[in-house]
Each structure stands twice: as C-alpha cells, then as structure tokens.
Scaffold this active site. Sequence first.
Site, PDB file in Angstrom:
ATOM      1  N   GLU A  42      40.061  74.712  34.215  1.00  0.00           N
ATOM      2  CA  GLU A  42      38.705  74.234  34.505  1.00  0.00           C
ATOM      3  C   GLU A  42      38.689  73.526  35.855  1.00  0.00           C
ATOM      4  OE1 GLU A  42      35.323  71.300  32.489  1.00  0.00           O
ATOM      5  OE2 GLU A  42      37.444  71.004  31.995  1.00  0.00           O
ATOM      6  N   LYS A 159      29.032  76.034  32.268  1.00  0.00           N
ATOM      7  CA  LYS A 159      29.240  75.111  31.150  1.00  0.00           C
ATOM      8  C   LYS A 159      27.890  74.609  30.630  1.00  0.00           C
ATOM      9  CE  LYS A 159      32.360  71.243  30.062  1.00  0.00           C
ATOM     10  NZ  LYS A 159      33.346  70.302  30.664  1.00  0.00           N
ATOM     11  N   CYS A 197      36.493  73.528  28.196  1.00  0.00           N
ATOM     12  CA  CYS A 197      36.855  72.176  27.782  1.00  0.00           C
ATOM     13  C   CYS A 197      36.220  71.817  26.436  1.00  0.00           C
ATOM     14  CB  CYS A 197      36.498  71.174  28.880  1.00  0.00           C
ATOM     15  SG  CYS A 197      37.439  69.627  28.821  1.00  0.00           S
TER      16      CYS A 197
END
Length: 434
Positions: A42, A159, A197
């Site tokens: 990430e 995200k 994540c």
Amino acid sequence: MTIRVGTASPHTQATTKLTLAHLEGIARRAADRGVDILLLPEAFIGGYPRNATFGAVVGSRSAEGRESFAQYFEKAVDLGDTVGEGSAGAGLRWVRRQLPGYEEGGRGRGDGTREELERIARETGVFIVVGCIEKAGGSLWCSVPYICPREGIIGKRRKVKPTGTERIMWAEGHPSTLRAVSTVIRGQRVNLAAAICWENYMPLLRQSLYNQNINLYLAPTADGREGWLSAMRTIGIEGRCFVVSSNMCVPTEANANMSLPSDAGLAAMAALGDRDVVPNDGGSRRGFGTAAGAEGVRDASPPSPSRARHGRRKSVFDEDGNEIVLSCPAENGDTTQEQQQQHLPRVQEQETPEQTPQKKSASYLSRGGSAVISPFGDIVAGPQWEDSDNLLYADIDLRDCIRGRLDMDTAASYARNDVFRLTVDGLDFDPLPY
C-alpha cells in the site's frame, strides 16, 4: 499447472523517480525467478506518511501542516484519471484510453507514471499490482492499479474507507472500483482483486470480492502487526482463495533518510528534487502466459528455503492502533519455514542474505510481514519480517480454490442467497469465468 506469485516488503524512496526505479529492479528480479504476478505494498509509490499529523486537530489546522500536505500532494502521481462521480474516476473509459488526450495525436494525460508502470510490466513480463498515492483535482486517493504485461493497466482500485487519521489526507473512493479483473497466465484463468489495508476488516467488502468468483485475493497494507496474519489466514479459508499480503518494512534509519514522508521529512524531500537514476538491478525479459497456454522461461535453479525473522521486541501503539516498534533484539536469527501441507506442492523462497545483502537495524517503524496464504489458511511463504530487500514467492495451484469449495463456497452454495442479499452501488456481481 501452477503459477508463481511473489511479493516483497520494500519501502518508498525519497522521490517518485527513485521509487519507480526501485520497483523496476524488483520486477526484473521477480522475472528472473519466474514470478508471474507481483504484489507491492500500500502507498509504495507516493509514500505512507506514518506519524505525520499535517497539523490537524479537531477544529484547527496549522499553516505548517497545510504546507506539509501540499508537499505530500506534490509527491503523489497523476495517472491521468478523473475525479469521477462519487470519486469513481472514469472507470473503463480511463482504462481503455477513451478520455480526451488519448486520441491519435493527443498530448496524453497525467505525469507519465501510468506509461512507466506499463513499460515495466511489458519489458519484464510480470503482472504488477502496486499501491500508489494518486491525485486528481485537488484530492488524493490511496489506489492500486492492475498492470498486465500484454494489455497495460486493466483496472484500478481506490480505497473506499481510509482508516483513522488517513481520512485527513485521502478521499474516499467509490465502491464501483471494487470490480475484480481477470487474466490468463500459463493457460489458467486468474480472477484477482485487491482490498487495501483495513478494508480487509470490512466483512461486506470482503464478500463483494468473493461474490465475483476471485481465486487470488490481494491485500496491500500498512499494518505490520503480527495479528494481521491471522486476518489473512481467515480470508484464505473464508473465500477459498489464495491470499497475497504485502507491507513495507521501514527501518527507523530509512525514515530519517526521508524514504518515508513525515512532518519533518516532507520539506527536505521537496528540496531534494528528482534526479536521474539507473534501476538497481538488471534482468532478462521473460515470456508471459497467453490464453493458448504459452509459457515463459522459469528460473531453473533450485529454490532456497523461506526464511523469516522472529523474536520479541518492545513496541508502543499510537492513537490509531498502529504498532511502532522501538527495538528488536540483535540475537534474532533466521529460521527455516516448513511447508504447511504435503498435499499442496509449493515452491517457496525468500532470497538469502548471500544473494542480496540484508540491512540490519535496531528499530523499525514497520516490520513488514508480507506473506502468501493458501485457500485452507496455510502459510505457504513468509511471513517476511524485518527484510526490505528480498523477494518472497510461491508456486500455487489455482485448482486448490475449487478443491476447497467442495464443502464451502462463500459466494454460492454456502451463502444462502435465498435469504441473505448484498448489493453494492455500481458493482455487478455476475461471477467472473473460470
């Protein structure tokens, strides 16, 4: 027939040019070792600004913090996409280069990062999935593009829910970007998607990926805690899919050298500026599997055993629950990781220090922990602790995903779709083909 998936735990370099050169070196090493799909962490391109505050508290922002954000924004990459409705970007219009600027004779779009990533994938023959900080308009997104050696970028995630104080710097992406992508490698259909994540802690988001019939689940992350591995093993079992997780290993000394953004380092990075570099490693080009099943050249040398770092260490947790390691005992040694199940033939390797010198550091801001997990929750490679240099890879048989669905298919026979229903705005749940 198996394919080889790989990952590593490199940390962001001081400039985008340096980071892209580092990525190319990793991809060339991966190609030399026969890796078909490579996942990197990430925010690898652009940086994860661990411990940065941007001068923000409830009800107040500082001028210094705003300047830090401006410098972080400047380090982000412009992939030529739009903001889009609901922060979805332009979707397939961007992927297929149908936006203004891509027409014949057009000036192009973005800052050239898209084209550089596609070049690296094309020249190495490695399918690359990498975290990056993407800018469009005046906002930033934590994104993950899927880069095919044959077709270039075939999709991109944004995200959907930044965690904690990430919400200060990153906008929320639209859930339509959860669309999985499909490719053929060595004659096998690979359906893959990424959860970034702590998106992996969102049960409905995970289900939205399972519903698309994925067999490869990718989890680029900034979470370096040992408990993260438990979540990855659960996902493998729950989704009956292979899982690859990748997290940066960041020695404290690397952060001091401005390789990871911080309040103190952002201004210094801006002053450093870009400079021309030579990729840190060479490598031969390699063929890539096609629908007809053509195969590239694999590394013929025997694999060395996977090596993982273990040991107790002192640490504290910040207000967002992130672990900050204060010290790691010097007596920690390398130990050989045994294969978890005999009925799952695997090649697993982490390069030895003799192949690539490993940095030694007394403390880490992030310890890494990259790993490969089977559809039965077994660790087949890794975890890779305190090692920002070496590759980690495993040969996987995607038929194991079907074998696992004998008794559980979370998206179909085990889902009770007659009584439970999931809808996601902008996402089609027609399953991808096998």
